[in-house]
Design a protein around this motif. Sequence first.
Motif, PDB file in Angstrom:
ATOM      1  N   LEU A  49       0.622  -1.288   0.164  1.00  0.00           N
ATOM      2  CA  LEU A  49       0.043   0.101  -0.232  1.00  0.00           C
ATOM      3  C   LEU A  49       0.914   1.383  -0.143  1.00  0.00           C
ATOM      4  CD1 LEU A  49      -2.518  -1.124   2.408  1.00  0.00           C
ATOM      5  CD2 LEU A  49      -2.992  -1.269   0.117  1.00  0.00           C
ATOM      6  N   ALA A  50       1.748   1.407   0.894  1.00  0.00           N
ATOM      7  CA  ALA A  50       2.627   2.415   0.825  1.00  0.00           C
ATOM      8  C   ALA A  50       3.357   2.645  -0.392  1.00  0.00           C
ATOM      9  CB  ALA A  50       3.730   2.483   2.260  1.00  0.00           C
ATOM     10  N   GLU A  51       3.941   1.710  -0.780  1.00  0.00           N
ATOM     11  CA  GLU A  51       4.688   1.812  -2.289  1.00  0.00           C
ATOM     12  C   GLU A  51       3.696   2.351  -3.341  1.00  0.00           C
ATOM     13  OE1 GLU A  51       7.664  -1.566  -2.734  1.00  0.00           O
ATOM     14  OE2 GLU A  51       6.290  -2.209  -1.557  1.00  0.00           O
ATOM     15  N   TYR A  52       2.520   1.508  -3.464  1.00  0.00           N
ATOM     16  CA  TYR A  52       1.529   2.021  -4.310  1.00  0.00           C
ATOM     17  C   TYR A  52       1.203   3.466  -4.421  1.00  0.00           C
ATOM     18  CZ  TYR A  52      -2.703   1.910  -7.068  1.00  0.00           C
ATOM     19  OH  TYR A  52      -3.577   1.984  -8.136  1.00  0.00           O
ATOM     20  N   THR A  53       1.035   3.993  -3.229  1.00  0.00           N
ATOM     21  CA  THR A  53       0.663   5.489  -2.811  1.00  0.00           C
ATOM     22  C   THR A  53       1.747   6.246  -3.292  1.00  0.00           C
ATOM     23  OG1 THR A  53      -0.770   4.741  -1.035  1.00  0.00           O
ATOM     24  CG2 THR A  53       0.237   7.302  -1.058  1.00  0.00           C
ATOM     25  N   ASP A  54       3.057   5.960  -3.091  1.00  0.00           N
ATOM     26  CA  ASP A  54       4.304   6.592  -3.270  1.00  0.00           C
ATOM     27  C   ASP A  54       4.572   6.759  -4.892  1.00  0.00           C
ATOM     28  OD1 ASP A  54       4.871   6.962  -0.689  1.00  0.00           O
ATOM     29  OD2 ASP A  54       6.300   5.480  -0.697  1.00  0.00           O
ATOM     30  N   GLU A  55       4.172   5.701  -5.377  1.00  0.00           N
ATOM     31  CA  GLU A  55       4.261   5.638  -7.039  1.00  0.00           C
ATOM     32  C   GLU A  55       3.289   6.569  -7.590  1.00  0.00           C
ATOM     33  OE1 GLU A  55       6.615   4.166  -9.132  1.00  0.00           O
ATOM     34  OE2 GLU A  55       7.668   3.322  -7.271  1.00  0.00           O
ATOM     35  N   HIS A  56       2.248   6.611  -6.882  1.00  0.00           N
ATOM     36  CA  HIS A  56       0.867   7.381  -7.539  1.00  0.00           C
ATOM     37  C   HIS A  56       1.141   8.971  -7.120  1.00  0.00           C
ATOM     38  CE1 HIS A  56      -0.708   3.735  -8.806  1.00  0.00           C
ATOM     39  NE2 HIS A  56      -1.660   4.381  -9.599  1.00  0.00           N
ATOM     40  N   ALA A  57       2.296   9.376  -6.198  1.00  0.00           N
ATOM     41  CA  ALA A  57       2.363  10.653  -6.034  1.00  0.00           C
ATOM     42  C   ALA A  57       3.502  11.292  -7.058  1.00  0.00           C
ATOM     43  CB  ALA A  57       3.297  10.687  -4.526  1.00  0.00           C
ATOM     44  N   ARG A  58       3.881  10.371  -7.602  1.00  0.00           N
ATOM     45  CA  ARG A  58       4.960  10.953  -8.864  1.00  0.00           C
ATOM     46  C   ARG A  58       4.974  10.046 -10.029  1.00  0.00           C
ATOM     47  NH1 ARG A  58       8.291   6.821  -7.169  1.00  0.00           N
ATOM     48  NH2 ARG A  58       9.029   6.480  -5.349  1.00  0.00           N
ATOM     49  N   GLN A  66       2.152  -0.224 -16.743  1.00  0.00           N
ATOM     50  CA  GLN A  66       1.349  -1.647 -16.339  1.00  0.00           C
ATOM     51  C   GLN A  66       2.212  -2.632 -15.740  1.00  0.00           C
ATOM     52  OE1 GLN A  66      -1.965  -1.387 -15.661  1.00  0.00           O
ATOM     53  NE2 GLN A  66      -1.837   0.668 -16.232  1.00  0.00           N
ATOM     54  N   GLU A  67       3.259  -2.742 -16.502  1.00  0.00           N
ATOM     55  CA  GLU A  67       4.326  -3.741 -16.208  1.00  0.00           C
ATOM     56  C   GLU A  67       4.847  -3.467 -14.864  1.00  0.00           C
ATOM     57  OE1 GLU A  67       8.617  -5.561 -17.807  1.00  0.00           O
ATOM     58  OE2 GLU A  67       7.384  -4.927 -19.218  1.00  0.00           O
ATOM     59  N   HIS A  68       5.226  -2.188 -14.754  1.00  0.00           N
ATOM     60  CA  HIS A  68       5.842  -1.667 -13.342  1.00  0.00           C
ATOM     61  C   HIS A  68       4.893  -1.982 -12.092  1.00  0.00           C
ATOM     62  CE1 HIS A  68       8.337   0.816 -10.864  1.00  0.00           C
ATOM     63  NE2 HIS A  68       7.278   1.654 -10.459  1.00  0.00           N
ATOM     64  N   MET A  69       3.580  -1.853 -12.351  1.00  0.00           N
ATOM     65  CA  MET A  69       2.633  -1.676 -11.281  1.00  0.00           C
ATOM     66  C   MET A  69       1.987  -2.980 -11.117  1.00  0.00           C
ATOM     67  SD  MET A  69       2.996   1.292  -9.964  1.00  0.00           S
ATOM     68  CE  MET A  69       1.648   1.446  -8.902  1.00  0.00           C
ATOM     69  N   ALA A  70       2.322  -3.971 -12.017  1.00  0.00           N
ATOM     70  CA  ALA A  70       1.618  -5.269 -11.992  1.00  0.00           C
ATOM     71  C   ALA A  70       1.867  -5.967 -10.403  1.00  0.00           C
ATOM     72  CB  ALA A  70       2.037  -6.237 -12.997  1.00  0.00           C
ATOM     73  N   ASP A  71       2.664  -5.808  -9.803  1.00  0.00           N
ATOM     74  CA  ASP A  71       3.171  -6.638  -9.085  1.00  0.00           C
ATOM     75  C   ASP A  71       2.493  -5.878  -7.505  1.00  0.00           C
ATOM     76  OD1 ASP A  71       4.484  -8.637  -7.485  1.00  0.00           O
ATOM     77  OD2 ASP A  71       5.763  -7.375  -6.484  1.00  0.00           O
ATOM     78  N   PHE A  72       2.037  -4.862  -7.274  1.00  0.00           N
ATOM     79  CA  PHE A  72       1.398  -3.944  -6.577  1.00  0.00           C
ATOM     80  C   PHE A  72      -0.052  -4.650  -6.431  1.00  0.00           C
ATOM     81  CE2 PHE A  72       4.803  -1.073  -7.973  1.00  0.00           C
ATOM     82  CZ  PHE A  72       5.169  -0.727  -6.426  1.00  0.00           C
ATOM     83  N   LEU A  73      -0.693  -5.252  -7.400  1.00  0.00           N
ATOM     84  CA  LEU A  73      -2.036  -5.653  -7.542  1.00  0.00           C
ATOM     85  C   LEU A  73      -2.302  -6.970  -7.274  1.00  0.00           C
ATOM     86  CD1 LEU A  73      -2.975  -3.696 -10.805  1.00  0.00           C
ATOM     87  CD2 LEU A  73      -3.144  -2.689  -8.418  1.00  0.00           C
ATOM     88  N   LEU A  74      -3.526  -7.378  -6.469  1.00  0.00           N
ATOM     89  CA  LEU A  74      -3.758  -8.744  -6.153  1.00  0.00           C
ATOM     90  C   LEU A  74      -4.101  -9.581  -7.298  1.00  0.00           C
ATOM     91  CD1 LEU A  74      -5.959  -8.207  -2.903  1.00  0.00           C
ATOM     92  CD2 LEU A  74      -3.783  -9.261  -3.104  1.00  0.00           C
ATOM     93  N   ASP A  75      -4.854  -8.714  -8.467  1.00  0.00           N
ATOM     94  CA  ASP A  75      -5.341  -9.338  -9.630  1.00  0.00           C
ATOM     95  C   ASP A  75      -5.127  -8.261 -10.749  1.00  0.00           C
ATOM     96  OD1 ASP A  75      -6.469 -10.839 -11.671  1.00  0.00           O
ATOM     97  OD2 ASP A  75      -8.509 -10.314 -11.057  1.00  0.00           O
ATOM     98  N   PRO A  76      -3.806  -8.440 -11.419  1.00  0.00           N
ATOM     99  CA  PRO A  76      -3.323  -7.532 -12.249  1.00  0.00           C
ATOM    100  C   PRO A  76      -4.101  -7.746 -13.742  1.00  0.00           C
ATOM    101  CG  PRO A  76      -1.602  -8.745 -11.738  1.00  0.00           C
ATOM    102  CD  PRO A  76      -2.830  -9.166 -10.809  1.00  0.00           C
ATOM    103  N   GLY A  77      -5.344  -8.020 -13.696  1.00  0.00           N
ATOM    104  CA  GLY A  77      -6.071  -8.596 -15.076  1.00  0.00           C
ATOM    105  C   GLY A  77      -5.867  -7.520 -16.280  1.00  0.00           C
TER     106      GLY A  77
END
Length: 110
Positions: free
Chosen positions: A15-24, A77-88
């Motif tokens: 969660l914290a990393e996901y939030t950080d990624e979306h801050a920039r 999307q490739e960069h963020m895929a590991d953050f998601l439970l179901d990166p469909g």
Amino acid sequence: MKRVCFELRVKPDRLAEYTDEHARVWPEMLMALKSSGWHNYSLFMRPDGLVIGYFETDDLAAAQSAIKNSDANAVWQEHMADFLLDPGPSLSELTEVFHLEDQLSAGDDA
């Protein structure tokens, strides 16, 4: 303008990393969204990782196709895929059941 709402889930330990990624978000990704017809785009996240996304577009199919075919989006999307439970491959779109301005406008017409 069509209003689109969708949901996805972030892994609780990311969660914290996901939030950080979306801050920039990368400038290339921001421009890809804008040029693809995604307007007024926001993400909202609950502490359990449920993310609700919202955007407006003139043509949903065209906006989805344009962003899907964007090089910046493919890398993001490739960069963020590991953050998601179901990166469909697609968003779980929600059905709009109420919009204040629509009902107020309908009342004005009566």
